[in-house]
Design a protein around this motif. Structure first.
Motif, PDB file in Angstrom:
ATOM      1  N   GLY A 176       0.790  -1.222   0.000  1.00 59.20           N
ATOM      2  CA  GLY A 176       0.000   0.000   0.000  1.00 59.20           C
ATOM      3  C   GLY A 176       0.824   1.274   0.000  1.00 59.20           C
ATOM      4  O   GLY A 176       0.283   2.374   0.135  1.00 59.20           O
ATOM      5  N   MET A 177       2.149   1.157  -0.152  1.00 65.48           N
ATOM      6  CA  MET A 177       3.005   2.336  -0.166  1.00 65.48           C
ATOM      7  C   MET A 177       2.872   3.130  -1.458  1.00 65.48           C
ATOM      8  O   MET A 177       3.095   4.335  -1.497  1.00 65.48           O
ATOM      9  CB  MET A 177       4.462   1.929   0.044  1.00 65.48           C
ATOM     10  CG  MET A 177       5.418   3.100   0.180  1.00 65.48           C
ATOM     11  SD  MET A 177       7.086   2.595   0.676  1.00 65.48           S
ATOM     12  CE  MET A 177       7.592   1.667  -0.774  1.00 65.48           C
ATOM     13  N   SER A 178       2.499   2.449  -2.555  1.00 56.52           N
ATOM     14  CA  SER A 178       2.368   3.142  -3.834  1.00 56.52           C
ATOM     15  C   SER A 178       1.169   2.596  -4.596  1.00 56.52           C
ATOM     16  O   SER A 178       0.732   1.458  -4.381  1.00 56.52           O
ATOM     17  CB  SER A 178       3.640   2.978  -4.670  1.00 56.52           C
ATOM     18  OG  SER A 178       3.817   1.633  -5.073  1.00 56.52           O
ATOM     19  N   GLU A 179       0.655   3.426  -5.499  1.00 57.26           N
ATOM     20  CA  GLU A 179      -0.446   2.992  -6.362  1.00 57.26           C
ATOM     21  C   GLU A 179       0.049   2.168  -7.540  1.00 57.26           C
ATOM     22  O   GLU A 179      -0.707   1.384  -8.122  1.00 57.26           O
ATOM     23  CB  GLU A 179      -1.225   4.210  -6.898  1.00 57.26           C
ATOM     24  CG  GLU A 179      -2.197   4.839  -5.928  1.00 57.26           C
ATOM     25  CD  GLU A 179      -1.504   5.766  -4.942  1.00 57.26           C
ATOM     26  OE1 GLU A 179      -2.100   6.058  -3.889  1.00 57.26           O
ATOM     27  OE2 GLU A 179      -0.362   6.192  -5.230  1.00 57.26           O
ATOM     28  N   ALA A 180       1.323   2.382  -7.923  1.00 61.29           N
ATOM     29  CA  ALA A 180       1.863   1.735  -9.121  1.00 61.29           C
ATOM     30  C   ALA A 180       3.363   1.575  -8.988  1.00 61.29           C
ATOM     31  O   ALA A 180       3.994   2.095  -8.056  1.00 61.29           O
ATOM     32  CB  ALA A 180       1.522   2.569 -10.361  1.00 61.29           C
ATOM     33  N   ILE A 181       3.936   0.839  -9.941  1.00 62.73           N
ATOM     34  CA  ILE A 181       5.387   0.718 -10.039  1.00 62.73           C
ATOM     35  C   ILE A 181       5.809   0.960 -11.485  1.00 62.73           C
ATOM     36  O   ILE A 181       4.996   0.829 -12.414  1.00 62.73           O
ATOM     37  CB  ILE A 181       5.903  -0.670  -9.597  1.00 62.73           C
ATOM     38  CG1 ILE A 181       5.404  -1.774 -10.551  1.00 62.73           C
ATOM     39  CG2 ILE A 181       5.514  -0.960  -8.156  1.00 62.73           C
ATOM     40  CD1 ILE A 181       6.049  -3.138 -10.303  1.00 62.73           C
ATOM     41  N   VAL A 182       7.063   1.321 -11.668  1.00 58.87           N
ATOM     42  CA  VAL A 182       7.698   1.331 -12.988  1.00 58.87           C
ATOM     43  C   VAL A 182       8.878   0.387 -12.877  1.00 58.87           C
ATOM     44  O   VAL A 182       9.797   0.623 -12.088  1.00 58.87           O
ATOM     45  CB  VAL A 182       8.159   2.745 -13.400  1.00 58.87           C
ATOM     46  CG1 VAL A 182       9.006   2.674 -14.660  1.00 58.87           C
ATOM     47  CG2 VAL A 182       6.955   3.648 -13.624  1.00 58.87           C
ATOM     48  N   ASP A 183       8.854  -0.694 -13.660  1.00 59.04           N
ATOM     49  CA  ASP A 183       9.906  -1.698 -13.521  1.00 59.04           C
ATOM     50  C   ASP A 183      10.103  -2.449 -14.830  1.00 59.04           C
ATOM     51  O   ASP A 183       9.235  -2.408 -15.722  1.00 59.04           O
ATOM     52  CB  ASP A 183       9.549  -2.683 -12.409  1.00 59.04           C
ATOM     53  CG  ASP A 183      10.772  -3.424 -11.860  1.00 59.04           C
ATOM     54  OD1 ASP A 183      11.898  -2.964 -12.107  1.00 59.04           O
ATOM     55  OD2 ASP A 183      10.586  -4.453 -11.186  1.00 59.04           O
ATOM     56  N   LEU A 184      11.241  -3.138 -14.933  1.00 64.00           N
ATOM     57  CA  LEU A 184      11.501  -3.965 -16.106  1.00 64.00           C
ATOM     58  C   LEU A 184      10.630  -5.209 -16.082  1.00 64.00           C
ATOM     59  O   LEU A 184      10.460  -5.841 -15.036  1.00 64.00           O
ATOM     60  CB  LEU A 184      12.964  -4.387 -16.162  1.00 64.00           C
ATOM     61  CG  LEU A 184      13.987  -3.345 -16.614  1.00 64.00           C
ATOM     62  CD1 LEU A 184      15.372  -3.961 -16.617  1.00 64.00           C
ATOM     63  CD2 LEU A 184      13.644  -2.783 -17.974  1.00 64.00           C
ATOM     64  N   VAL A 185      10.110  -5.567 -17.250  1.00 69.83           N
ATOM     65  CA  VAL A 185       9.280  -6.757 -17.393  1.00 69.83           C
ATOM     66  C   VAL A 185       9.827  -7.573 -18.559  1.00 69.83           C
ATOM     67  O   VAL A 185      10.091  -7.041 -19.630  1.00 69.83           O
ATOM     68  CB  VAL A 185       7.807  -6.395 -17.656  1.00 69.83           C
ATOM     69  CG1 VAL A 185       6.965  -7.653 -17.836  1.00 69.83           C
ATOM     70  CG2 VAL A 185       7.255  -5.535 -16.528  1.00 69.83           C
ATOM     71  N   SER A 186      10.004  -8.865 -18.331  1.00 64.08           N
ATOM     72  CA  SER A 186      10.448  -9.765 -19.391  1.00 64.08           C
ATOM     73  C   SER A 186       9.302 -10.699 -19.771  1.00 64.08           C
ATOM     74  O   SER A 186       8.626 -10.513 -20.776  1.00 64.08           O
ATOM     75  CB  SER A 186      11.670 -10.561 -18.950  1.00 64.08           C
ATOM     76  OG  SER A 186      12.099 -11.424 -19.970  1.00 64.08           O
ATOM     77  N   THR A 187       9.028 -11.683 -18.940  1.00 64.84           N
ATOM     78  CA  THR A 187       7.915 -12.608 -19.209  1.00 64.84           C
ATOM     79  C   THR A 187       6.620 -12.162 -18.544  1.00 64.84           C
ATOM     80  O   THR A 187       5.542 -12.605 -18.940  1.00 64.84           O
ATOM     81  CB  THR A 187       8.259 -14.017 -18.701  1.00 64.84           C
ATOM     82  OG1 THR A 187       8.401 -13.976 -17.272  1.00 64.84           O
ATOM     83  CG2 THR A 187       9.561 -14.506 -19.312  1.00 64.84           C
TER      84      THR A 187
END
Length: 231
Positions: A170-181
């Motif tokens: 619940g610390m953030s509404e979203a993330i920005v991260d690397l996605v592979s599969t």
């Protein structure tokens, strides 16, 4: 650099063999990077030996040395001239904006930098996120630039471990991260809603070294480009 004395007509002169130095990234890109260099006759497979603890090795033909560093540090070593060549993900180049020459897209290590939210989230596009909401990411500059382009003020929370915990706790509404599969997102109840950019491995060089072309650096680069295209 290796030196030695050579006798010429009764005089001794100092002879040096100058080798190129290459920065290789630890982690997901290492195997493909080593395979690519092996195709052009440079063997750094010693880095794949689990018993090896060396962080810098010289390949058997004595033509090149490689150092094994964190992916984020590859462009640093190249920018400061400690390595003439390096392989690093485009995501790192976008985040760090180093002063290096980007020479070739090597076409391996494909992934994407994405915005993700919990599956139960009402938000299905980045622009739907609430103003001044929180987004967790290790790619702080990329995330900040992206939301600035959307004209959406958000708070970027720097996290360098398991970024997925941001929304889970619940610390953030979203993330920005690397996605592979996408498997890690799915297992943690997250879904992608937008892609910032696609990322693959890039060949980079120290700009001055590349222009001056010491030890035939340009020839090595050309061989790497040709082999990358063939794979």
């Amino acid at each position: 650099m290796h030196g030695g004395l050579i006798e010429q007509g009764g005089w001794f002169t100092c002879s040096f063999l100058i080798m190129i130095t290459i920065a290789l990234p630890k982690g997901a890109l290492l195997q493909d990077s080593i395979d690519l260099f092996l195709q052009i006759g440079l063997d750094f497979r010693a880095f794949l030996d689990s018993s090896n603890r060396q962080l810098q090795i010289t390949e058997p033909t004595q033509r090149a040395t490689a150092m094994l560093v964190r992916a984020q540090d590859v462009p640093v070593y190249v920018e400061y001239g400690q390595a003439q060549l390096g392989i690093v993900g485009y995501d790192v180049l976008e985040e760090k904006s180093p002063q290096v020459a980007q020479l070739a897209d090597l076409k391996f290590g494909g992934c994407r930098l994405s915005v993700a939210v919990p599956q139960e989230s009402p938000y299905r596009r980045s622009v739907e996120l609430p103003p001044h909401g929180r987004v967790a990411s290790k790619f702080v500059q990329c995330a900040r630039n992206y939301f600035r382009q959307l004209d959406l003020p958000v708070e970027i929370i720097p996290l360098y471990g398991s970024v997925e915990l941001g929304p889970i706790t619940g610390m953030s509404e979203a993330i920005v991260d690397l996605v592979s599969t996408g498997r890690t997102l799915k297992e943690n109840g997250l879904v992608e809603i937008d892609v910032l950019f696609e990322s693959t491995a890039y060949l980079i060089a120290h700009p001055l070294s590349y222009r001056l072309n010491p030890e035939g650096l340009g020839e090595w680069v050309q061989k790497l480009r040709e082999n990358a295209l063939c794979n």
